[in-house]
Write a protein that holds these residues in place. Structure first.
Motif, PDB file in Angstrom:
ATOM      1  N   THR A 267      -5.008  -7.541  -5.582  1.00 21.55           N
ATOM      2  CA  THR A 267      -5.830  -8.360  -4.691  1.00 21.55           C
ATOM      3  C   THR A 267      -4.936  -9.374  -3.991  1.00 21.55           C
ATOM      4  O   THR A 267      -3.949  -9.840  -4.553  1.00 21.55           O
ATOM      5  CB  THR A 267      -6.950  -9.110  -5.436  1.00 21.55           C
TER       6      THR A 267
ATOM      7  N   LEU B 246      -7.342  -4.962  -2.540  1.00 18.47           N
ATOM      8  CA  LEU B 246      -6.583  -3.961  -1.798  1.00 18.47           C
ATOM      9  C   LEU B 246      -6.537  -2.633  -2.535  1.00 18.47           C
ATOM     10  O   LEU B 246      -6.432  -1.574  -1.915  1.00 18.47           O
ATOM     11  CB  LEU B 246      -5.159  -4.459  -1.550  1.00 18.47           C
TER      12      LEU B 246
ATOM     13  N   GLY C  24       0.795  -1.223   0.000  1.00 17.37           N
ATOM     14  CA  GLY C  24       0.000   0.000   0.000  1.00 17.37           C
ATOM     15  C   GLY C  24       0.824   1.267   0.000  1.00 17.37           C
ATOM     16  O   GLY C  24       0.297   2.352   0.280  1.00 17.37           O
TER      17      GLY C  24
ATOM     18  N   ARG D 281      -4.201  -3.355   5.840  1.00 15.74           N
ATOM     19  CA  ARG D 281      -4.057  -4.468   4.896  1.00 15.74           C
ATOM     20  C   ARG D 281      -3.678  -5.790   5.563  1.00 15.74           C
ATOM     21  O   ARG D 281      -3.784  -6.844   4.948  1.00 15.74           O
ATOM     22  CB  ARG D 281      -3.020  -4.120   3.828  1.00 15.74           C
TER      23      ARG D 281
END
Length: 262
Positions: free
Chosen positions: A54, A60, A44, A74
């Motif tokens: 994903t 995500l 991220g 996450r």
């Protein structure tokens, strides 16, 4: 379910990766091909890239519909090259930092992590007094105590000498079995692949090839097609006998620690 499915990019580059993560999955390739960017997308830390990410069936990131789950939500922990420990805290407080912020989900407790990574002698020390390998063990312990469902390791041993690498690699190799979670480990060092990989994803020019076994990878990277053979030797430790990059013919490279600690 530990499937990672990633397709991201911008005007200058595009990266794609699809793999079932199991054990220690090594993402291997030369510097500059995008290995670290792949990890940043999964964790991220690359919100400006367009595309989809994903993991385990959970989206995500999907820039088409404006979905972006921030890093702290996450359930993914990253161990970086420099460890990134808090210098003003001793080891115990660095570990406690993760414990206090961990989600209320199943995961290892502090005592289990300390025992698994042999951190007890270090608890009262500050990062400045630790060796490079010790710092990375603490960083790994802090990552585990955040109770993730995936650990990312971005060339965590790049700054260590061979002896320090040999000290910490056995700990990395046992993580999936001890803590029941996958590890995605980035490196460009064949010797590290030989010692820890369950499977290998090779990356060139933004493309991640399908996973192959460690044995197949080592056979490909042995000169003149010399096959690498795995054998049990000396005190129950597993060694890889290989030619070329890992040393002269007949050299042995530790690929797994003893099943029980001395």
């Amino acid at each position: 379910m530990t499937q990672i499915d990633l397709a991201v990019g911008n005007a200058d580059f595009a990266y794609e990766m699809k793999a079932e993560l199991t054990g220690v999955t090594v993402l291997f390739g030369p510097s500059g091909v995008g290995k670290t960017t792949i990890l940043r997308c999964i964790s991220g830390l690359a919100p400006d890239l367009r595309g989809t990410v994903t993991y385990g069936g959970k989206t995500l990131q999907n820039s088409m519909i404006g979905t972006f789950i921030p890093p702290h939500k996450r359930g993914i922990a990253t161990v970086f090259q420099d460890g990134r420990l808090f210098p003003h805290m001793n080891v115990a407080r660095n570990l406690d930092f993760a414990v206090k912020r961990a989600p209320k989900v199943a995961g290892p407790d502090k005592d289990t992590v300390i025992a698994a990574l042999d951190l007890a002698p270090l608890l009262d020390q500050r990062p400045a007094t630790l060796s490079g390998g010790e710092k990375q063990r603490v960083a790994l312990g802090r990552a585990l105590l955040s109770r993730p469902n995936l650990i990312l390791m971005d060339e965590p041993l790049a700054s260590l000498d061979t002896e320090r690498k040999d000290d910490i690699l056995p700990y990395v190799a046992t993580l999936p079995d001890v803590f029941d979670l996958p590890v995605l480990y980035v490196t460009h060092a064949v010797a590290e692949v030989a010692q820890i990989a369950t499977q290998v994803l090779s990356m060139t020019s933004g493309t991640v090839a399908p996973a192959i076994s460690r044995q197949a990878f080592m056979e490909h990277h042995s000169p003149k097609g010399t096959p690498a053979t795995i054998t049990e030797v000396r005190d129950g430790r597993t060694y890889l006998v290989v030619d070329g990059e890992l040393g002269a013919t007949g050299d042995t490279v530790l690929i797994a620690p003893k099943s029980t600690r001395d």
